[in-house]
Design an enzyme around this catalytic site. Structure first.
Site, PDB file in Angstrom:
ATOM      1  CB  CYS A  98      -0.968   0.029   1.190  1.00 35.55           C
ATOM      2  SG  CYS A  98      -1.610   1.661   1.568  1.00 35.55           S
ATOM      3  CB  CYS A 102      -5.293   6.313  -2.652  1.00 37.74           C
ATOM      4  SG  CYS A 102      -3.791   5.261  -3.213  1.00 37.74           S
ATOM      5  CB  THR A 189      -3.709   4.029   4.771  1.00 34.18           C
ATOM      6  OG1 THR A 189      -4.760   3.212   5.325  1.00 34.18           O
ATOM      7  CG2 THR A 189      -3.319   3.855   3.877  1.00 34.18           C
ATOM      8  CD  GLU A 256      -3.087   0.430   7.310  1.00 30.59           C
ATOM      9  OE1 GLU A 256      -2.185  -0.488   7.552  1.00 30.59           O
ATOM     10  OE2 GLU A 256      -3.338   0.486   5.947  1.00 30.59           O
ATOM     11  CG  HIS A 291     -10.428   4.316  -0.260  1.00 33.09           C
ATOM     12  ND1 HIS A 291      -9.218   5.079  -0.809  1.00 33.09           N
ATOM     13  CD2 HIS A 291      -9.852   3.696   0.752  1.00 33.09           C
ATOM     14  CE1 HIS A 291      -8.335   4.540  -0.442  1.00 33.09           C
ATOM     15  NE2 HIS A 291      -8.694   3.596   0.688  1.00 33.09           N
ATOM     16  CE1 TYR A 295      -8.624   0.350  -0.750  1.00 34.15           C
ATOM     17  CE2 TYR A 295      -9.731  -1.533  -0.092  1.00 34.15           C
ATOM     18  CZ  TYR A 295      -9.130  -0.316   0.348  1.00 34.15           C
ATOM     19  OH  TYR A 295      -8.874  -0.022   1.495  1.00 34.15           O
ATOM     20  CB  CYS A 298      -3.843  -0.093  -4.704  1.00 32.68           C
ATOM     21  SG  CYS A 298      -5.160  -0.387  -3.755  1.00 32.68           S
ATOM     22  CD  GLU A 446      -6.123  -0.854   3.047  1.00 34.29           C
ATOM     23  OE1 GLU A 446      -5.054  -1.496   2.560  1.00 34.29           O
ATOM     24  OE2 GLU A 446      -5.877   0.021   3.432  1.00 34.29           O
TER      25      GLU A 446
HETATM   26 FE1  SF4 Z   1      -3.296   2.024   0.155  1.00 34.34          FE
HETATM   27 FE2  SF4 Z   1      -4.764   0.969  -1.944  1.00 34.34          FE
HETATM   28 FE3  SF4 Z   1      -5.782   2.716  -0.186  1.00 34.34          FE
HETATM   29 FE4  SF4 Z   1      -4.225   3.317  -2.076  1.00 34.34          FE
HETATM   30  S1  SF4 Z   1      -6.053   2.616  -2.682  1.00 34.34           S
HETATM   31  S2  SF4 Z   1      -4.275   3.869   0.185  1.00 34.34           S
HETATM   32  S3  SF4 Z   1      -2.835   1.649  -2.111  1.00 34.34           S
HETATM   33  S4  SF4 Z   1      -5.012   0.431   0.030  1.00 34.34           S
HETATM   34 FE    FE Z   2      -7.670   1.802   2.259  1.00 35.56          FE
END
Ligand code: SF4
Ligand code: FE
Length: 491
Positions: A98, A102, A189, A256, A291, A295, A298, A446
Site C-alpha cells: 500500500c 490515495c 493509512t 496504519e 476509495h 482498490y 492498487c 484491507e
Molecule cells: Fe493503500 Fe490501495 Fe488505499 Fe491506496 S487505495 S491507500 S494503495 S489500500
Molecule cells: Fe485503504
C-alpha cells in the site's frame, strides 16, 4: 513538485508524536519498521519525475494550470478517473504494497463536490475555503491522510448515545476563530508519512449527532495529535540484524495508525463542515465510492506481483509446464483482470457533479469493492497452492548464512536442477509477505474491510441496483398484466 528526496527531508522537519510498541519514536523516517512504508509513499514522488511514467503520474491543475502530482488532482473527466486507476495499478506493481497516498486524493474529490453542494443549499463558504486549501496542497505537493473511520464504540449506539462521547471524533468547542475537536481516527493509512490530516465524518448523522458532523484539515504535528503505529504480522522481522530475505519485501510496505485528537484547535479557514449533519452522509458516500474504485487499481497491481511470484515459485519447483499449474495461473489472471475491469468500468461510467469534478459510477464502484473482498483471497489461496508448504516452514536467513547449517539448507532446499536456492527462498518469502506477512494487512484484511466492510457495499448495491426497474423489464417480457393481481405482487 517535490523530488523523492525533498519529500523525505520534508518529513524530517515535522515534529510528530509517534508511538510504537509502547515507546515514543523520535525519528520515524529512519525507523526500520516504518521506513519501508515511507519508501512506498516516496515512489509516488519518484515516478512523477520519471520519463516513462510522468504523464500518467501528473495532471494539469484545474485551479492553477500548473503540472501537479495526480494524487493532488481533482478529476476533470472520465479519462482522469481511469488514469487514477492505472496509476494505482502501476504503483501496486512497483511496491507490492500500500503506497498510502490515495486516501488523501479520494478525500479531496469527495470534499470538493460536497462543500460545493453545501454552499449552494446553505449559503456557507466551505467550498471557497477548501479550494484555497487545495491550492496550497497542490503547490507544496503534500501528502494528506484522508481520515474517515472513527473507533465507533458500541456499534448499536449512535455517536451521541455512546457512554464515552469521544468514541466518534467531535466538536467540543466552537470559538470565534475556529473549533476544538476531540476523538480519534482508527486504521489511518500512511498517517505517519503524511504532512496533513484531512478529516471527514464516518457515517450519516442525525440532528442529535450534529457535533460529530465535522470536516477539517490540520498539520500532522499540530499540538494535541498523537499517533500509535499499528502492529503488523511479522513486523519485528524488520528489526533483526541484517534482515533481507526473510522480509520477503525488504524495500516497501504500508502502515496504519490510530490517530488521537486531544482537544486540537482548528482555525476557521481549515474547517469544511461544522455541524451540517445533513451532508455527513453525502461526504461519506462519495469518499467511499472513490476509495472503492481505488482498490480496482492498487490491489490489482499487488496481484500482478503475486501472480508473478507464484509463477516463479513454480519455475523454482521445476513444474512450470504442469497443466494444473498453468490453469491456476490463468485463474489468478482472470480474477485479477476482473477486478481491474471493475475499476476501469466505474471510472468510464463516471459523471460530473454540480461542482464540475467527476464522480465514479457508484453502483459499479461498489461492485468493484465487493469483488475485492473476495478475489484477492482466492488469488492468495492459489499462490499458496502453487508455492507449496516450504513458504511457511523454510529455515531462516541466518541458517542459510551459517557456516555449518548453510550447506545443509542449500542441499535440501534445492529445487529445479541448476537453479539457485537463495533465489527460490526470496520468491517464497515474497509470497509469504503478501499472503501472511506485513503486506497481507493491505492485500487481505484491507481488501475485506478497507473502504468499508462487505455489508456496506451490499447496502449500496441494493440501493443503487434498481430492483423495481428490473422487475418492470421482466413484467414486459413476460406480459404480466398487473391489473389481474388482486393484491399487488411483492406488497
Ligand atoms: Fe493503500 Fe490501495 Fe488505499 Fe491506496 S487505495 S491507500 S494503495 S489500500
Ligand atoms: Fe485503504
Amino acid at each position: 513538485m517535490m523530488t523523492r528526496e525533498e519529500y523525505i527531508e520534508s518529513l524530517r522537519k515535522l515534529n510528530l508524536q509517534v508511538y510504537f510498541m509502547g515507546k515514543k519514536i523520535d525519528n520515524p523516517v529512519d525507523h526500520p519498521v516504518i521506513r519501508p512504508s515511507l519508501n512506498s509513499l516516496a515512489m509516488t514522488y519518484e515516478l512523477a519525475q520519471h520519463d516513462e511514467y510522468k504523464e500518467l503520474m501528473t495532471a494539469k491543475s484545474h485551479l492553477t494550470g500548473k503540472t501537479i502530482n495526480r494524487f493532488c488532482h481533482i478529476h476533470q473527466n472520465t479519462t482522469d478517473l481511469m488514469n487514477k486507476v492505472k496509476m494505482q495499478r502501476l504503483l501496486g506493481q512497483k511496491t507490492a504494497s500500500c503506497f498510502q497516498r490515495c486516501v488523501g486524493m479520494d478525500a479531496f474529490n469527495a470534499i470538493y463536490s460536497t462543500t460545493y453542494d453545501m454552499d449552494q443549499e446553505l449559503g456557507t463558504e466551505y467550498h471557497k475555503r477548501f479550494v484555497k486549501y487545495l491550492e496550497m496542497v497542490q503547490e507544496r505537493d503534500l501528502v494528506v491522510d484522508g481520515a474517515m473511520t472513527d473507533p465507533k464504540g458500541d456499534r448499536n449506539l449512535s455517536p451521541s448515545q455512546q457512554p464515552d462521547p469521544d468514541l466518534y471524533l467531535r466538536i467540543v468547542e466552537v470559538r470565534e476563530d475556529g473549533i476544538v475537536v476531540r476523538g480519534a481516527k482508527a486504521h489511518q493509512t500512511g498517517a505517519v508519512n503524511s504532512h496533513e490530516h484531512l478529516i471527514m465524518p464516518t457515517l450519516a448523522m442525525r440532528e442529535d449527532d450534529a457535533d460529530y458532523a465535522v470536516s477539517f484539515a490540520i498539520e500532522s504535528d499540530a499540538p494535541g495529535i498523537l499517533m500509535i503505529y499499528g502492529r503488523q504480522s511479522c513486523d519485528t522481522r524488520k528489526m533483526e540484524e541484517g534482515a533481507d530475505i526473510d522480509l520477503g519485501n525488504s524495500s516497501f510496505g504500508g502502515h496504519e495508525a490510530l490517530v488521537i485528537f486531544d482537544d486540537v484547535f482548528i482555525p476557521n479557514e481549515r474547517v469544511f463542515m461544522c455541524r451540517e449533519y445533513k451532508y455527513a452522509g453525502v461526504m461519506v458516500e462519495r469518499f467511499a465510492g472513490y476509495h472503492r474504485q481505488s482498490y480496482g487499481g492498487c490491489k490489482v497491481g499487488v496481484g500482478d506481483v503475486l501472480i508473478g511470484a507464484a509463477a516463479l515459485a513454480a519455475d523454482y519447483n521445476g513444474v512450470p509446464k504442469a497443466s494444473h499449474i498453468k490453469d491456476k495461473l490463468i485463474e489468478m489472471i482472470h480474477l485479477n483482470e476482473t477486478l481491474y475491469a471493475c475499476g476501469i468500468a466505474c471510472s468510464a461510467e463516471g459523471k460530473p457533479t454540480k461542482s464540475g469534478n467527476y464522480l465514479i459510477d457508484l453502483l459499479l464502484a461498489n461492485v468493484c469493492k465487493q469483488n475485492i473482498t473476495r478475489f484477492p483471497y482466492e488469488i492468495a489461496r492459489l499462490a499458496e497452492d502453487i508455492a507449496g508448504g516450504l513458504m511457511v516452514t523454510m529455515p531462516a536467513e541466518q541458517d542459510l548464512r551459517d557456516e555449518k547449517l548453510g550447506p545443509l539448507v542449500r542441499k535440501y532446499l534445492q529445487g529445479a536442477t541448476g537453479t539457485n536456492v537463495e533465489n527460490r527462498m526470496r520468491v517464497l518469502r515474497l509470497i509469504e509477505n503478501i499472503t501472511l506477512g506485513t503486506a497481507a494487512v493491505g492485500y487481505r484484511t484491507e481488501s475485506m474491510h478497507g473502504a468499508g466492510s462487505p455489508q456496506a457495499q451490499r447496502i449500496m448495491i441494493q440501493r443503487q441496483g434498481d430492483i423495481e426497474g428490473k422487475k418492470q423489464l421482466a413484467r414486459e417480457i413476460a406480459k404480466v398484466d398487473v391489473s389481474l393481481d388482486q393484491k399487488p405482487a411483492g406488497k
